[in-house]
Design a protein around this motif. Sequence first.
Motif, PDB file in Angstrom:
ATOM      1  N   GLY A  34       0.672  -1.224  -0.361  1.00  0.00           N
ATOM      2  CA  GLY A  34       0.272   0.004   0.022  1.00  0.00           C
ATOM      3  C   GLY A  34       0.833   1.263   0.364  1.00  0.00           C
ATOM      4  O   GLY A  34       1.812   1.724   0.616  1.00  0.00           O
ATOM      5  N   ALA A 101      -8.465   1.327   2.348  1.00  0.00           N
ATOM      6  CA  ALA A 101      -6.786   1.067   1.057  1.00  0.00           C
ATOM      7  C   ALA A 101      -5.991   1.338   1.510  1.00  0.00           C
ATOM      8  O   ALA A 101      -5.444   2.880   1.697  1.00  0.00           O
ATOM      9  CB  ALA A 101      -7.230   0.694  -0.779  1.00  0.00           C
ATOM     10  N   GLY A 102      -4.413   1.256   1.455  1.00  0.00           N
ATOM     11  CA  GLY A 102      -3.096   1.326   0.691  1.00  0.00           C
ATOM     12  C   GLY A 102      -2.240   1.399   2.030  1.00  0.00           C
ATOM     13  O   GLY A 102      -1.105   1.446   2.361  1.00  0.00           O
ATOM     14  N   GLU A 104      -1.705  -1.998   2.470  1.00  0.00           N
ATOM     15  CA  GLU A 104      -1.749  -3.283   2.349  1.00  0.00           C
ATOM     16  C   GLU A 104       0.366  -3.760   2.519  1.00  0.00           C
ATOM     17  O   GLU A 104       1.400  -2.755   2.413  1.00  0.00           O
ATOM     18  CB  GLU A 104      -2.080  -3.799   0.827  1.00  0.00           C
TER      19      GLU A 104
END
Length: 113
Positions: A34, A101-102, A104
């Motif tokens: 991410g 999100a981001g 990961e």
Amino acid sequence: MHEMSLMESVIEIVCETARQNGATRVKSVRLDIGALSHVDPHALLFCHEAVRHGTIAGAATLEINRIAGEGWCLDCGKTVALEERFGACPDCGRNHVQMTAGDELKIRDMEVI
Ligand SMILES: [Zn+2]
């Protein structure tokens, strides 16, 4: 440099998984990283070169899949792009954004022989 220990565990997991599947060599590894995780992709590639030697992943290529930062703005009620952790909403400028999100940091898939 935490990328080194990170990469060591990645190679460890990859080799272990390959062995469990009866593989003798790992051809390639793909990671999801991410954009908002505190990991430097260039450092990861560098560390990969260092830790893969002497393992069954010794010739494996490493591909890094960058995942853009995204969040849910509670005020706008929609998904917005997030440039930094706890960043403000690009539309309303308020800080009521939950990161979705981001962040990961995982092994997406791998190829073995
Ligand atoms: Zn907003």
